[in-house]
Design an enzyme around this catalytic site. Structure first.
Site, PDB file in Angstrom:
ATOM      1  N   LYS A   1       1.021  -0.963   0.075  1.00  0.00           N
ATOM      2  CA  LYS A   1      -0.095  -0.080   0.026  1.00  0.00           C
ATOM      3  C   LYS A   1       1.195   1.389   0.177  1.00  0.00           C
ATOM      4  O   LYS A   1      -0.292   2.011  -0.302  1.00  0.00           O
ATOM      5  CB  LYS A   1      -1.289  -0.166   1.135  1.00  0.00           C
TER       6      LYS A   1
ATOM      7  N   SER B   1      -3.402 -12.970   3.968  1.00  0.00           N
ATOM      8  CA  SER B   1      -3.572 -12.232   2.090  1.00  0.00           C
ATOM      9  C   SER B   1      -3.069 -12.900   1.344  1.00  0.00           C
ATOM     10  O   SER B   1      -3.040 -12.899  -0.135  1.00  0.00           O
ATOM     11  CB  SER B   1      -3.793 -10.325   1.824  1.00  0.00           C
TER      12      SER B   1
END
Length: 318
Positions: A54, A271
């Site tokens: 991110k 994830s």
């Protein structure tokens, strides 16, 4: 003879923004052995300074907003997050001198919440039963109530999100595989990674297959991923770009995260476990190919989860 001493590469950077990207591409040997000669790789995104993929879209969103005059001294960066994007905003906001306000589900891992508070971010905890959708709705409410105070980054609808991956992650993967990549597998949350990397790779070779990964139902434990059919659909998400979508259960992702730690020495997040489980699904039906996935972060933000201490079935969870 005097031995040669290898010198560490000195990285010169004006600020944190220049340290983002250029992460390693890791090839697997043990977990992937049953699928040889198919090659399976993963981008190790925890090498970014904020510890996750991110950092890339957060940087692009901030720089784009500054260029366009939408983010300037006195503005507060506002967005919804499940954790990693918030950490990236908080880190880069601190480096730039911007206050950061984040709407985040109250059941985000304690580790993520502590990191965010360490950076000085203001946290608005939302109903955990509403997931990231509840956080999105709260961020919208706050922005609409005081638009002059906030720069609403809106990662789910901001094209700078996917453009970050089109400009950096995609070209890195293409170069690191020397153009040999045949399949790209990535989780779908905001969908920015897949939309950006996918567009770039398809431009280089339209035969490359793009496989999205999502939870197998609306109620799941895969932080950062969305069950697209039942969640607020991100504005940047274009499903027609994808060749296929695979589903992974929370239990599969947990088991794969444990296996990656115990069999490959890679301590990665939930994830990442989901991404690897899907990559193996793809590899299982190939005779040859180069499958690349992406591991968004490391496992230290999830240490409070009990699944780390569960035993795998004999021979691993295959």
């Amino acid at each position: 003879m005097v031995p040669t001493i290898a010198r560490a590469r000195v990285v010169e950077a004006k600020d944190l923004f220049e340290l983002i990207g250029h992460t390693p591409l890791i090839r697997f040997r043990r977990i992937t052995a049953p699928f040889a000669p198919v090659e399976i790789y993963a981008k190790a995104e925890w090498y970014n300074p904020g510890g996750s993929v991110k950092d890339r879209p957060a940087r692009e969103i901030i720089l784009t907003a500054e260029r366009e005059g939408r983010l300037r001294p006195g503005k507060v960066i506002l967005d919804a997050t499940s954790g990693n994007m918030g950490i990236a905003y908080a880190m880069l906001g601190a480096a730039r001198g911007y206050p950061v306000t984040l709407c985040i589900p109250a059941n985000a891992s304690p580790e993520r919440l502590r990191i965010l508070r360490a950076y000085g971010a203001e946290l608005i905890l939302t109903d955990p039963l509403e997931g990231t959708d509840g956080a999105i709705l709260e961020a919208r409410r706050r922005y609409e109530a005081d638009p002059e105070r906030y720069f609403y980054a809106d990662q789910y609808n901001n094209p700078a999100n996917w453009k970050a991956h089109y400009r950096t992650t995609g070209p890195e993967i293409w170069a690191q595989t020397e153009g040999r990549i045949t399949h790209f597998v990535a989780g779908l949350g905001t969908s920015g990674t897949m939309m950006g990397v996918g567009r770039y790779l398809k431009e280089q070779n339209p035969e490359i297959r793009l496989i999205g990964v999502q939870p197998d139902g609306p109620f799941h434990g895969l932080e950062g991923l969305k069950h697209m059919e039942t969640a607020i659909r991100p504005g940047i998400y274009e499903p027609e770009l994808l060749d296929e979508i695979l589903t992974v259960s929370t239990e599969e992702a947990y088991a794969m995260a444990r296996r990656l730690a115990r069999e490959e020495g890679l301590f990665v997040g939930i994830s990442a476990g989901a991404a690897m489980a899907a990559a193996l699904q793809v590899a299982a039906r190939l005779r040859e190919g180069v499958v690349v996935t992406l591991f968004p972060d490391a496992g230290y933000k999830y240490l409070s989860e009990s699944f780390w201490f569960e035993a795998d079935p004999p021979g691993g969870n295959r």
